[in-house]
Motif scaffolding. Structure first.
Motif, PDB file in Angstrom:
ATOM      1  N   ASP A   1       0.857  -1.184   0.000  1.00 45.74           N
ATOM      2  CA  ASP A   1       0.000   0.000   0.000  1.00 45.74           C
ATOM      3  C   ASP A   1       0.891   1.230   0.000  1.00 45.74           C
ATOM      4  O   ASP A   1       2.110   1.130   0.153  1.00 45.74           O
ATOM      5  CB  ASP A   1      -0.927   0.005   1.221  1.00 45.74           C
ATOM      6  N   ASP A   2       0.278   2.391  -0.117  1.00 48.99           N
ATOM      7  CA  ASP A   2       1.054   3.626  -0.209  1.00 48.99           C
ATOM      8  C   ASP A   2       1.816   3.963   1.077  1.00 48.99           C
ATOM      9  O   ASP A   2       2.505   4.962   1.141  1.00 48.99           O
ATOM     10  CB  ASP A   2       0.163   4.793  -0.627  1.00 48.99           C
ATOM     11  N   ASP A   3       1.710   3.120   2.104  1.00 49.86           N
ATOM     12  CA  ASP A   3       2.473   3.360   3.332  1.00 49.86           C
ATOM     13  C   ASP A   3       3.949   2.991   3.173  1.00 49.86           C
ATOM     14  O   ASP A   3       4.769   3.265   4.039  1.00 49.86           O
ATOM     15  CB  ASP A   3       1.862   2.617   4.512  1.00 49.86           C
ATOM     16  N   GLY A   4       4.309   2.349   2.066  1.00 49.57           N
ATOM     17  CA  GLY A   4       5.702   2.062   1.779  1.00 49.57           C
ATOM     18  C   GLY A   4       6.203   0.714   2.253  1.00 49.57           C
ATOM     19  O   GLY A   4       7.389   0.438   2.200  1.00 49.57           O
ATOM     20  N   SER A   5       5.306  -0.143   2.717  1.00 45.76           N
ATOM     21  CA  SER A   5       5.759  -1.463   3.170  1.00 45.76           C
ATOM     22  C   SER A   5       4.911  -2.558   2.539  1.00 45.76           C
ATOM     23  O   SER A   5       3.795  -2.350   2.112  1.00 45.76           O
ATOM     24  CB  SER A   5       5.687  -1.558   4.697  1.00 45.76           C
ATOM     25  N   ILE A   6       5.493  -3.745   2.520  1.00 45.17           N
ATOM     26  CA  ILE A   6       4.820  -4.941   1.988  1.00 45.17           C
ATOM     27  C   ILE A   6       4.341  -5.753   3.182  1.00 45.17           C
ATOM     28  O   ILE A   6       5.109  -5.999   4.121  1.00 45.17           O
ATOM     29  CB  ILE A   6       5.778  -5.767   1.121  1.00 45.17           C
ATOM     30  N   GLU A   7       3.106  -6.180   3.130  1.00 44.38           N
ATOM     31  CA  GLU A   7       2.536  -7.000   4.193  1.00 44.38           C
ATOM     32  C   GLU A   7       2.087  -8.341   3.616  1.00 44.38           C
ATOM     33  O   GLU A   7       1.733  -8.439   2.453  1.00 44.38           O
ATOM     34  CB  GLU A   7       1.336  -6.302   4.838  1.00 44.38           C
ATOM     35  N   VAL A   8       2.074  -9.360   4.469  1.00 39.72           N
ATOM     36  CA  VAL A   8       1.568 -10.663   4.097  1.00 39.72           C
ATOM     37  C   VAL A   8       0.172 -10.792   4.680  1.00 39.72           C
ATOM     38  O   VAL A   8      -0.039 -10.554   5.861  1.00 39.72           O
ATOM     39  CB  VAL A   8       2.462 -11.802   4.639  1.00 39.72           C
ATOM     40  N   ALA A   9      -0.790 -11.139   3.832  1.00 42.32           N
ATOM     41  CA  ALA A   9      -2.182 -11.253   4.277  1.00 42.32           C
ATOM     42  C   ALA A   9      -2.748 -12.573   3.787  1.00 42.32           C
ATOM     43  O   ALA A   9      -2.283 -13.145   2.797  1.00 42.32           O
ATOM     44  CB  ALA A   9      -3.007 -10.092   3.723  1.00 42.32           C
ATOM     45  N   ASP A  10      -3.756 -13.054   4.503  1.00 43.82           N
ATOM     46  CA  ASP A  10      -4.472 -14.255   4.038  1.00 43.82           C
ATOM     47  C   ASP A  10      -5.322 -13.858   2.844  1.00 43.82           C
ATOM     48  O   ASP A  10      -5.855 -12.760   2.770  1.00 43.82           O
ATOM     49  CB  ASP A  10      -5.368 -14.814   5.150  1.00 43.82           C
ATOM     50  N   ASP A  11      -5.445 -14.778   1.921  1.00 46.88           N
ATOM     51  CA  ASP A  11      -6.230 -14.488   0.713  1.00 46.88           C
ATOM     52  C   ASP A  11      -7.669 -14.891   0.913  1.00 46.88           C
ATOM     53  O   ASP A  11      -8.023 -15.814   1.515  1.00 46.88           O
ATOM     54  CB  ASP A  11      -5.625 -15.237  -0.489  1.00 46.88           C
TER      55      ASP A  11
END
Length: 147
Positions: A137-147
């Motif tokens: 997202d535009d917050d500058g970080s990559i997150e791992v989420a359940d699909d």
């Protein structure tokens, strides 16, 4: 004399059964160790494939998010819920300019780790196997989420 013959037949039968039992027991013990070793290798190889797949997906979203002007980028990572019939856990943790992806199967104690060079920050996360998404997202970080 006939009594001696009757006893020798029974004794011979019991000895044959005893020897057969020892042979079968020895065979079962030997093959059970072999099967456990093969399962351990199957889990390790399966986790290695899944870890490499996740590392590739993480590198893809890192590259896409850092080279595009998009405010939101997502990459879906479809990985199996189990490997060789065993559930596992996925740990994603940043370590400087690299991100470590560690897969752990607790019953056999197998752990497989892959490192990926990332230019963006990756949030630490722990998930089970299955469909995941790497989300930027535009917050500058990559997150791992359940699909």
């Amino acid at each position: 004399m006939t009594a001696d013959r009757g006893v020798s037949t029974v004794v011979g039968y019991v000895l044959n059964l005893g020897i057969a039992l020892l042979l079968v027991t020895g065979l079962l013990i030997t093959t059970s160790g072999f099967v456990a070793d093969q399962r351990h290798r199957a889990v390790e190889e399966g986790l290695g494939v899944v870890a490499s797949h996740l590392a590739g997906d993480l590198a893809t979203i890192d590259r896409l998010a850092s080279t595009s002007d998009a405010e939101h980028v997502a990459v879906r990572a479809d990985v199996p819920e189990q490997v060789a019939g065993r559930a596992y856990t996925i740990h994603v943790s940043p370590d400087g300019n690299t991100t470590k992806i560690q897969l752990v199967e607790t019953r056999t104690g197998v752990t497989v780790t892959r490192s990926v060079h990332t230019s963006l920050t990756v949030s630490e996360s722990t998930r089970g196997g299955g469909s995941l998404r790497f989300v930027y997202d535009d917050d500058g970080s990559i997150e791992v989420a359940d699909d």
